[in-house]
Design a protein around this motif. Structure first.
Motif, PDB file in Angstrom:
ATOM      1  N   LYS A   8      -8.614   6.357   3.953  1.00 55.93           N
ATOM      2  CA  LYS A   8      -9.456   7.533   3.811  1.00 55.93           C
ATOM      3  C   LYS A   8      -9.197   8.482   4.976  1.00 55.93           C
ATOM      4  CE  LYS A   8     -14.274   8.862   2.984  1.00 55.93           C
ATOM      5  NZ  LYS A   8     -15.656   8.363   2.792  1.00 55.93           N
ATOM      6  N   VAL A   9      -8.627   9.640   4.663  1.00 59.59           N
ATOM      7  CA  VAL A   9      -8.369  10.648   5.690  1.00 59.59           C
ATOM      8  C   VAL A   9      -9.668  11.372   6.035  1.00 59.59           C
ATOM      9  CG1 VAL A   9      -6.969  12.649   6.297  1.00 59.59           C
ATOM     10  CG2 VAL A   9      -6.029  10.918   4.768  1.00 59.59           C
ATOM     11  N   VAL A  10     -10.251  12.016   5.037  1.00 62.25           N
ATOM     12  CA  VAL A  10     -11.583  12.621   5.146  1.00 62.25           C
ATOM     13  C   VAL A  10     -12.254  12.393   3.798  1.00 62.25           C
ATOM     14  CG1 VAL A  10     -10.941  14.362   6.870  1.00 62.25           C
ATOM     15  CG2 VAL A  10     -10.691  14.885   4.456  1.00 62.25           C
ATOM     16  N   TYR A  38      -7.483  11.067   0.250  1.00 62.86           N
ATOM     17  CA  TYR A  38      -6.983   9.735   0.538  1.00 62.86           C
ATOM     18  C   TYR A  38      -5.458   9.765   0.525  1.00 62.86           C
ATOM     19  CZ  TYR A  38     -11.711   9.073  -1.269  1.00 62.86           C
ATOM     20  OH  TYR A  38     -13.041   9.198  -1.517  1.00 62.86           O
ATOM     21  N   GLN A  39      -4.858   9.085   1.497  1.00 60.25           N
ATOM     22  CA  GLN A  39      -3.404   9.014   1.567  1.00 60.25           C
ATOM     23  C   GLN A  39      -2.944   7.659   1.067  1.00 60.25           C
ATOM     24  OE1 GLN A  39      -1.664   9.181   5.464  1.00 60.25           O
ATOM     25  NE2 GLN A  39       0.323   9.852   4.714  1.00 60.25           N
ATOM     26  N   HIS A  40      -1.916   7.690   0.229  1.00 65.56           N
ATOM     27  CA  HIS A  40      -1.333   6.477  -0.341  1.00 65.56           C
ATOM     28  C   HIS A  40       0.049   6.275   0.283  1.00 65.56           C
ATOM     29  CE1 HIS A  40      -4.481   6.535  -3.467  1.00 65.56           C
ATOM     30  NE2 HIS A  40      -4.263   7.842  -3.489  1.00 65.56           N
ATOM     31  N   ILE A  41       0.231   5.175   1.013  1.00 65.93           N
ATOM     32  CA  ILE A  41       1.470   4.893   1.736  1.00 65.93           C
ATOM     33  C   ILE A  41       2.189   3.753   1.031  1.00 65.93           C
ATOM     34  CG2 ILE A  41       2.469   4.205   3.944  1.00 65.93           C
ATOM     35  CD1 ILE A  41       0.008   5.386   5.293  1.00 65.93           C
ATOM     36  N   ASP A  42       3.457   3.963   0.742  1.00 67.63           N
ATOM     37  CA  ASP A  42       4.254   2.949   0.052  1.00 67.63           C
ATOM     38  C   ASP A  42       4.798   1.953   1.069  1.00 67.63           C
ATOM     39  OD1 ASP A  42       5.734   1.829  -2.213  1.00 67.63           O
ATOM     40  OD2 ASP A  42       7.492   2.581  -1.154  1.00 67.63           O
ATOM     41  N   VAL A  43       4.695   0.668   0.751  1.00 68.46           N
ATOM     42  CA  VAL A  43       5.187  -0.424   1.599  1.00 68.46           C
ATOM     43  C   VAL A  43       6.200  -1.215   0.800  1.00 68.46           C
ATOM     44  CG1 VAL A  43       4.579  -2.470   2.934  1.00 68.46           C
ATOM     45  CG2 VAL A  43       2.983  -0.542   2.822  1.00 68.46           C
ATOM     46  N   GLU A  44       7.401  -1.340   1.326  1.00 75.17           N
ATOM     47  CA  GLU A  44       8.454  -2.109   0.662  1.00 75.17           C
ATOM     48  C   GLU A  44       8.486  -3.523   1.253  1.00 75.17           C
ATOM     49  OE1 GLU A  44      13.272  -1.939  -0.248  1.00 75.17           O
ATOM     50  OE2 GLU A  44      12.310  -0.456   1.068  1.00 75.17           O
ATOM     51  N   GLU A  45       8.545  -4.495   0.363  1.00 72.73           N
ATOM     52  CA  GLU A  45       8.550  -5.897   0.777  1.00 72.73           C
ATOM     53  C   GLU A  45       9.974  -6.446   0.716  1.00 72.73           C
ATOM     54  OE1 GLU A  45       5.196  -8.298  -0.879  1.00 72.73           O
ATOM     55  OE2 GLU A  45       4.995  -6.562  -2.196  1.00 72.73           O
ATOM     56  N   LYS A  46      10.320  -7.205   1.735  1.00 68.00           N
ATOM     57  CA  LYS A  46      11.609  -7.878   1.776  1.00 68.00           C
ATOM     58  C   LYS A  46      11.404  -9.343   2.148  1.00 68.00           C
ATOM     59  CE  LYS A  46      14.370  -3.790   2.952  1.00 68.00           C
ATOM     60  NZ  LYS A  46      15.343  -3.202   3.913  1.00 68.00           N
ATOM     61  N   GLY A  47      12.340 -10.156   1.701  1.00 67.36           N
ATOM     62  CA  GLY A  47      12.243 -11.587   1.991  1.00 67.36           C
ATOM     63  C   GLY A  47      11.134 -12.261   1.214  1.00 67.36           C
ATOM     64  N   LYS A  48      10.976 -11.936  -0.067  1.00 67.97           N
ATOM     65  CA  LYS A  48       9.917 -12.531  -0.897  1.00 67.97           C
ATOM     66  C   LYS A  48      10.371 -13.891  -1.417  1.00 67.97           C
ATOM     67  CE  LYS A  48       7.890  -9.867  -3.898  1.00 67.97           C
ATOM     68  NZ  LYS A  48       6.506  -9.880  -3.409  1.00 67.97           N
ATOM     69  N   THR A  49       9.465 -14.856  -1.413  1.00 65.73           N
ATOM     70  CA  THR A  49       9.776 -16.185  -1.971  1.00 65.73           C
ATOM     71  C   THR A  49       9.581 -16.206  -3.476  1.00 65.73           C
ATOM     72  OG1 THR A  49       7.495 -16.873  -1.510  1.00 65.73           O
ATOM     73  CG2 THR A  49       9.172 -17.306   0.196  1.00 65.73           C
ATOM     74  N   ASN A  50       8.608 -15.405  -3.985  1.00 61.56           N
ATOM     75  CA  ASN A  50       8.417 -15.280  -5.433  1.00 61.56           C
ATOM     76  C   ASN A  50       7.826 -13.907  -5.710  1.00 61.56           C
ATOM     77  OD1 ASN A  50       5.367 -15.519  -5.379  1.00 61.56           O
ATOM     78  ND2 ASN A  50       5.906 -17.549  -4.547  1.00 61.56           N
TER      79      ASN A  50
END
Length: 988
Positions: free
Chosen positions: A553-555, A559-571
Motif C-alpha cells: 500500500k503506497v497511499v 497499491y504497487q504490484h511488484i513482480d518476483v521471479e523464483e529460481k531454484g524451485k523443487t516443485n
C-alpha cells in the motif's frame, strides 16, 4: 383564459362565414395542434348547423416541415416582404393542401433549399449532389406525368417553378419561355402552335416538350385563334390525326355525312368515350406498321385512355391523415425512426394509483412486518404504522391512502408520453415503485406498444427486456443481413465478458508465510484498503508458477504490484530458493520485505509527511487547479506540490509552475532512496534542495529503452551507437562513465550495487550492471564503435575521420597492437574478447586487475620514459609514424595500430608504407598545434549541463562543451578522468 378563447373562436367563425374557404389547414407543430383541430371541427359543425346553405368544410392537419423551410427562404422574403414569419408559414400550409407539387417546387431554386428537408434518416450517406440529382429526376417524372398549365404559370408566379421540369426545357429555357409570354400584348397561350409562331421555339425543343404543355381550352372562351381540343391532353401533336381517325371510327361517321368532320368528331367522342372500347386497336396498329409508321400499339392505347379522361390525375389520391399519420406529424417521427422495440431514455413524471374500493377496504387485513414490528398498508404499501388502529385510521381518512400503485408515468426523450406498468418496472416483484424510481429520474426503457389514437406508448424497464438477449424486440432484418456473423460476434462478446468476470487465473501455492495469501489482485487491494500505509500482501502471480507478486500500500487507494521471479524451485508449488526483483537477488520473503518493501514504504512516508504533499487521488487536473490557485495568490512565488501517481503506482508526481506553463515530473521511491531526473538521492531533503537549485534546467528526455517490468527494471536496451546490449540493467553511457558521479551507473563498492550474501555485503562487478572504477578507456566488448580521435574531431560510430577505418583485431573494441597489447598503460591483457559466452567477463576482470596493478596513468613528474605521451621538439605535438621517437621505450600512449606482418598494414595512400597522414607528418591539430582539449581541462572528464560528469563529445547528442574555437588557445593537456589521463570514450 376561457373567455378570451371563446371570443377568438367567434371572430374566427365570422371570418370563415364571410370568406367561405374550401377547407382549413392546421399547422402541426406539437400536441396543441390536436386541441386546435378539435375546436375547429366543432366550429365548422356549428356553421353548417346554423346555415344549411353553408358548405360542409373539413379541417386537416398539415405537416409543418415544408412551411418552416419556405418561411426562411429568400423567395418568401421577396414574395411576402411585409408578412411576418407565422403568416408565411400559414400561406405555405394552405398551398401545400391545395397542390403539394407546386409548393414543394418553391424550394427548387439556386440556393437548393429543397435539400433542407428531411426525407430519410440516412440521406447524408449519398451526399448533397446525389440527393439533389435524385430529387430533380423525381420532379421531372411527376411534373410531366401531371402536365403544366402554362397559362396558369403566367397568371400565378408561385406556380412558375414547374416550367423548368418540363421535358426538353430546363431552368434556362423555361425562364425564357415565361419571359416571352409575359412580354406579349396578350400573355396567353391559346394553342400549342403558338410555341413556335409566337414564342419562337425551335423544332427539336417543341417536339420534346409539346406533349407536356397543357392548355385549358374550356377557360379560353371566345378567341380569334383556332382552338384545338387535343391541346388540353397528353396526346402529342404528331398523333393528332390518329386520335381524330379513332374518334371518327368509334362514332361510325361516313365521309359524306355532315358530322364527319374530324374536329367535331373529337369533341363528340369526349362526350361519349365508351364507344372507343369497340375499336380494334391492334388491327389499327398493324395497318400503321404496314404503312411504315412503326409499332404504334402502345401509342394508340395511350390515345384511347387520354380521350377517356384528358389529363386525368394519375397521382395517388389524397387521403386525410389517419391517427398514425397525425401521431407522426405531431411528434416529428416516422416508422423508421420510432417503432416498437426501440431502446430510449425517459424521465419519470409521476405515479399512477388505483384507489381502493369500499368493499376492498372492508375486507382489508393489515399485516405486521416481522422484521420491523410495524404494520403495513396492503394497498399503498406504507409500512410505518406502530398500531393496528392507525392503519384503520389511514383507510378512513380522506385522500390519505392513494391506493395501489399500478404504474409509472414517463416522458420519452422525444416528448412522447409513456406508461410503465408495475409488472414491467422490474424483473423482480415491486410493491412500491417509489422505492425504485424517483420523480424526474432518467431511466432506460424499451417501447412495447404504440397507441397513436391515444397519443402515448407503453414501455418496459425490465433488465431482461433492455438486454434483449433473445432478440424479441429487434426489428425484422432484410434478406442481406448476415445473421451468422451476428451470432459469432455475440458469442465472442459473451466469451470476453465471461473472461472479464472470471479474471486472471492464479495457481494456488503452498507457501507458509504470514503475509502470503492465495487471492487475486482485486482481493488483495480490497484487503489492503483497511490496512496501514506500507503493509504488504504476497500472492500468486498470473504470470505462472515461477512468479510471485508483492502488493504493498503506497497511499490510500493506490497499491504497487511488484513482480518476483523464483529460481531454484523443487516443485511447482514450493517457493524458489532464489528470488529476483529487477536483477536483485533475495533469499526469502522476509528479506524482500526487510530490504525492499520497508525502505520504500519509509521513503514514501517521508514524502507523505512533507509539508507540500497533497493526495489528489492520482488526478492531475486537481493538482493543476491547486497550483494555479497558489500561483494566482502569489505570482512571484513558484508553487510546487508532491502527490501520488495512480497511473504509475509507487511513483510520486512533482507538479510546479515556474512561469506560465505547468510541469509534472515523476519522483521514484526506491529501496536506496529517491530518483529524480535520472539521478539518485540518498535523502528526501537532498532531492528537494537539488530540485530548487536546478528546477529551471531542461527536463531530460528518457530514451526508448524497452518495456519495463512492474518495478521498473529494463528488459533490454540499445546503445546509442547502434549495438544492442541484450542484457537487463545496462543503460546508455554505463561503459563510459566509470568512476564518474552520473545517474547512468554506479561505482563498484558503493552501496547502490552491493549484492546481498548470507555472510557479508561483498561488492561485485559485472560487465553489465556496473563499471569498474578505473580509467575512462573502458574495454568495449559489445558492438562496433570505438576509435582513436584524430584531427580534433570527436569520432562517432567507429569511423576514423581521416578517410580510412582503423582495423580492429577481433571483437574487443580496443586499439590493436602488433605486440598484443590492448589497453593503455603498456599492460598486457590475458586475451581479446571473442564473444558473449561464459568468458565475456574476462575483459572486465583483466581491465580491473591491470588498473589495480598500476596499469593506470602515472602522475606527471613521476612517470617513466615510456609511460607518457612523447612530445616533439616544442613539446606540444604528438609524434607521427615514421618518426623514430614516436614510441620511445616501446610503451606510452596508444597510437595508430601497427602490425609486424606487412600483409596487414594499415590502409595507405600512394602505396606509402606509412599510416595515412595529412600534409604534415603529424596528427592533425587545431590552430594551437596541440592535441585538442576541452575547456574543462584539469584532471576531470569535461562536463556540462546539470548533474554528473560526462565523456566529452562533439556533434549531435548529449550535453557537452563546445570545441575550442580558432584563435583561442586550448589547454595543452589530454582530457582526464578523476584517476588520470585516458583517451576519451564515446559510448553515449
Amino acid at each position: 383564459e376561457r373567455i378570451r378563447k371563446e371570443k377568438e373562436l367567434e371572430h374566427l367563425k365570422m371570418w370563415i362565414r364571410n370568406k367561405k374557404p374550401h377547407g382549413v389547414a392546421i399547422y402541426t407543430e406539437d400536441r396543441n395542434a390536436l386541441t386546435v383541430l378539435h375546436d375547429m371541427r366543432n366550429l365548422l359543425e356549428d356553421l353548417a348547423s346554423e346555415d344549411e346553405s353553408f358548405p360542409q368544410l373539413e379541417a386537416q392537419l398539415v405537416d409543418s416541415n415544408l412551411a418552416k423551410v419556405y418561411a426562411s427562404t429568400n423567395k418568401s422574403n421577396s414574395d411576402f416582404r411585409d408578412h411576418p414569419t407565422v403568416l408565411k408559414q400559414a400561406i405555405s400550409v394552405a398551398r401545400r393542401l391545395q397542390d403539394p407539387l407546386v409548393e414543394f417546387s418553391q424550394l427548387c431554386n439556386a440556393e437548393n433549399d429543397i435539400l433542407c428537408l428531411r426525407y430519410h434518416p440516412h440521406q447524408e450517406i449519398i451526399g448533397e449532389e446525389g440527393l439533389l440529382a435524385a430529387l430533380n429526376q423525381e420532379f421531372i417524372n411527376l411534373v410531366n406525368m401531371v402536365g403544366v398549365d402554362i397559362n396558369e404559370c403566367v397568371a400565378h408566379p408561385h406556380t412558375s417553378n414547374l416550367v423548368q421540369f418540363i421535358g426538353g426545357l430546363g431552368p434556362r429555357k423555361g425562364a425564357s419561355l415565361l419571359k416571352t409570354l409575359r412580354s406579349m400584348s396578350n400573355p396567353r397561350l391559346e394553342n400549342r402552335q403558338q410555341l413556335v409562331t409566337s414564342c419562337h421555339m425551335g423544332p427539336k425543343v417543341f417536339i420534346n416538350c409539346a406533349g407536356f404543355v397543357k392548355i385549358d381550352t374550356t377557360a379560353l372562351g371566345d378567341s380569334e385563334q383556332y382552338i384545338e381540343v387535343l391541346d388540353g391532353s397528353r396526346i402529342h401533336n404528331e398523333a393528332y390525326e390518329w386520335a381524330r381517325k379513332m374518334a371518327v371510327d368509334a362514332l361510325e361517321y361516313d365521309d359524306e355525312e355532315e358530322d364527319g368532320n374530324p374536329a367535331s368528331a373529337v369533341e363528340d367522342i369526349l362526350r361519349q368515350p365508351e364507344k372507343l372500347e369497340e375499336l380494334n386497336l391492334d388491327a389499327f396498329a398493324e395497318e400503321l406498321e404496314r404503312q411504315g409508321f412503326g409499332n404504334k400499339q402502345i401509342t394508340l392505347y395511350d390515345i384511347r385512355d387520354e380521350l377517356n379522361n384528358m389529363y386525368g390525375e394519375r397521382r395517388i389520391k389524397y387521403e386525410p391523415p389517419n391517427s398514425e399519420d397525425e401521431f407522426n406529424m405531431i411528434n416529428k417521427e416516422t416508422p423508421d425512426t420510432f417503432y416498437t422495440g426501440k431502446l430510449m431514455q425517459a424521465r419519470v413524471t409521476g405515479f399512477v394509483y388505483q384507489p381502493p374500493k369500499p368493499e376492498e377496504m372492508d375486507c382489508a387485513q393489515p399485516q405486521k412486518d416481522d422484521a420491523t414490528g410495524l404494520f403495513v398498508c396492503q394497498f399503498c404499501g406504507r409500512n410505518d404504522f406502530p398500531e393496528l388502529t392507525e392503519v384503520w385510521n389511514h383507510f378512513d381518512a380522506e385522500n390519505d391512502c392513494p391506493g395501489k400503485c399500478i404504474g409509472v408515468k414517463v416522458v420519452l426523450e422525444n416528448g412522447i408520453p409513456g406508461f410503465i406498468h408495475i409488472q414491467e418496472l422490474s424483473d423482480s416483484n415491486v410493491l412500491r415503485p417509489e422505492d425504485r424510481v424517483k420523480m424526474n429520474q432518467n431511466i432506460h426503457i424499451r417501447v412495447t406498444k404504440i397507441a397513436p389514437e391515444r397519443g402515448r406508448v407503453n414501455c418496459t424497464s425490465r433488465s431482461s427486456a433492455l438486454k434483449d438477449e433473445e432478440d424479441a424486440f429487434q426489428r425484422e432484418k432484410d434478406m442481406y443481413y448476415d445473421k451468422e456473423a451476428q451470432r459469432k460476434d455475440r458469442d465472442r462478446l459473451m466469451g470476453d465478458e465471461v473472461k472479464k468476470q472470471k479474471g486472471a487465473t492464479y495457481i494456488k501455492r503452498v507457501i507458509i508465510h504470514p503475509q502470503f495469501h492465495n487471492i487475486s489482485y482485486k482481493e488483495a487491494e480490497k484487503l489492503l484498503k483497511t490496512m496501514d500505509q506500507g503493509d504488504v500482501i504476497i500472492r500468486p502471480s498470473s504470470k505462472g508458477k515461477d512468479h510471485l507478486t508483492v502488493t504493498w500500500k503506497v497511499v490510500d487507494d493506490i497499491y504497487q504490484h511488484i513482480d518476483v521471479e523464483e529460481k531454484g524451485k523443487t516443485n511447482a508449488f514450493s517457493l524458489g530458493s532464489s528470488l529476483m526483483i529487477a536483477g536483485d537477488e533475495f533469499e526469502d520473503l522476509d528479506e524482500i520485505i526487510a530490504r525492499h518493501i520497508n525502505p520504500m514504504a519509509s521513503n514514501a512516508r517521508e514524502i507523505i509527511n512533507f509539508k507540500y504533499y497533497q493526495n489528489f487521488g492520482g488526478d492531475r487536473k486537481l493538482a493543476e487547479q491547486y497550483i494555479v490557485k497558489e500561483k494566482q495568490a502569489n505570482k512571484s512565488k513558484i508553487p510546487y506540490v508532491l502527490h501520488p501517481s495512480k497511473e504509475l503506482p509507487g511513483k510520486f508526481l512533482l507538479s510546479y509552475c515556474p512561469r506560465l506553463k505547468l510541469r509534472h515530473e515523476f519522483v521514484s521511491v526506491t529501496p536506496d532512496g529517491f530518483r529524480f531526473r535520472k539521478q539518485p538521492f540518498d535523502s528526501f531533503n537532498q532531492m528537494i534542495k537539488w530540485f530548487k537549485e536546478h528546477y529551471s534546467d531542461p527536463i531530460p528526455i528518457t530514451p526508448n529503452m524497452g518495456r519495463r517490468t512492474p518495478y521498473g527494471s529494463l528488459t533490454g536496451g540499445t546503445t546509442p551507437g547502434g549495438g544492442t546490449t541484450g542484457r537487463p540493467g545496462i543503460t546508455p553511457g554505463a561503459l563510459s562513465m566509470a568512476g564518474g558521479n552520473t545517474p547512468y551507473g554506479g561505482t563498484p563498492g558503493s552501496r547502490y550495487n552491493n549484492a546481498y550474501t548470507p555472510t557479508a555485503n561483498t561488492p561485485y562487478m559485472t560487465p553489465v550492471a556496473t563499471t569498474p572504477a578505473g580509467p575512462s578507456a573502458t574495454p568495449r566488448g559489445y558492438g562496433g564503435g570505438g576509435v582513436t580521435p584524430r584531427g580534433g574531431v570527436t569520432p562517432r560510430g567507429g569511423v576514423t575521420p581521416r578517410g580510412g577505418v582503423t582495423p580492429r583485431g577481433g571483437n574487443y573494441m580496443t586499439t590493436p597492437r602488433g605486440d598484443g597489447r590492448a589497453t593503455p598503460g603498456g599492460g598486457n591483457t590475458p586475451g581479446a574478447y571473442r564473444g558473449r559466452g561464459s568468458g565475456a567477463g574476462n575483459a572486465w576482470a583483466a581491465a580491473a586487475q591491470n588498473w589495480a596493478g598500476g596499469g593506470g596513468r602515472t602522475p606527471r613528474g613521476m612517470a617513466a620514459a615510456g609511460d607518457i605521451t612523447p612530445r616533439g621538439a616544442a613539446g606540444e605535438t604528438t609524434p607521427a609514424y615514421g618518426n623514430s621517437n614516436s614510441r620511445p621505450g616501446g610503451g606510452g600512449y596508444s597510437t595508430t595500430p601497427r602490425y609486424d606482418d606487412q600483409s596487414r598494414n594499415t590502409p595507405q595512400y600512394n602505396n606509402s608504407s606509412r599510416t595515412p597522414q595529412y600534409n604534415s607528418g603529424r596528427t592533425p591539430q587545431y590552430n594551437s598545434g596541440r592535441t585538442p582539449q576541452y575547456s574543462g581541462g584539469g584532471g576531470r572528464t569535461p562536463s556540462q549541463g546539470y548533474g554528473g560528469n560526462r565523456t566529452p563529445s562533439q556533434g549531435g547528442g548529449g550535453n557537452m562543451r563546445p570545441p575550442p574555437q580558432p584563435g583561442n588557445r586550448a589547454p595543452s593537456r589530454t582530457p582526464r578522468t578523476p584517476r588520470g589521463d585516458a583517451t576519451p570514450l564515446y559510448d553515449e
